[in-house]
Design an enzyme around this catalytic site. Sequence first.
Site, PDB file in Angstrom:
ATOM      1  N   TYR A  45      -1.729  -0.200  10.573  1.00  0.00           N
ATOM      2  CA  TYR A  45      -1.891  -0.634   9.182  1.00  0.00           C
ATOM      3  C   TYR A  45      -0.627  -0.325   8.385  1.00  0.00           C
ATOM      4  CZ  TYR A  45      -3.755  -1.002   4.442  1.00  0.00           C
ATOM      5  OH  TYR A  45      -3.950  -1.338   3.125  1.00  0.00           O
ATOM      6  N   SER A  76       0.857  -1.184   0.000  1.00  0.00           N
ATOM      7  CA  SER A  76       0.000   0.000   0.000  1.00  0.00           C
ATOM      8  C   SER A  76       0.889   1.228   0.000  1.00  0.00           C
ATOM      9  CB  SER A  76      -0.886   0.010   1.251  1.00  0.00           C
ATOM     10  OG  SER A  76      -1.551   1.250   1.418  1.00  0.00           O
TER      11      SER A  76
END
Length: 264
Positions: free
Chosen positions: A176, A163
Amino acid sequence: MTLTESSSPSSPFSPSAHSTGKVVLVTGASSGIGEATARRLAASGHLVVLGARRDDRIAAIAADIQAEGGNAEHHMLDVTKPESMDAFVRAAYQRHGRIDVLVNNAGVMPLSRLDALKVDEWNQMIDVNIRGVLHGIAAVLPVMRDQGDQGDQSNGHIVNIASVSGLRVDPTAAVYSATKFAVRAISEGLRQESRNLRVTVICPGLTSSDLTESIVDAEVREAVRDQMRIAIPAAAIGDAVAYAISQPHNVDVNEIVVRPTVQN
């Protein structure tokens, strides 16, 4: 088609019947990037094996791909369980005799501030986003190591979906981001340790998916949904995966960042 260990390797879905395609395993294939990647690769002539916990959903996607002329199978998969990942890989290998690509896509993103102390959600992200990737690597490495070079293909190719949160840290995304930084670190370590294995990291920016549904904090969820107005379609990430695996065996596309043009 459900993928079973007793299936014959002479199936019309085997690589021998589709010599230009590769056997590609996709985790987290029940929606979003995983589904889009499976559809894109099947449309390019690859045989895709969809894995996810929602077996009814991946069965429907596989049937849809087949109805459109593609080659797809499905197998229930929980990436947090090593034995489930091993069974997923073993069934595909016993059916087709090789595994060319693993797309480690499964992930969760229950964002929250650290002071909210959502420890269970932290552990869930660690289990899915990090351990899930490691379980995938552990399951396919012995297969890819042993199958050796064949024609214009390397021993194998592992594509890890990280990501842009693995490149920067924003409020509510500390854990995250940590998991996605870890995916990039694991991938680079694997790349440096390998000579006949290709390793690619793909870092999506804001992309249409179900990830926001895992955000429990209502304020954070609404903020993220507002940001998602600029999201690119999941198919854009499928295109990136297709590009990476289509390169000659001596070309390793190490990292691709794909995000909306307007994303800062």
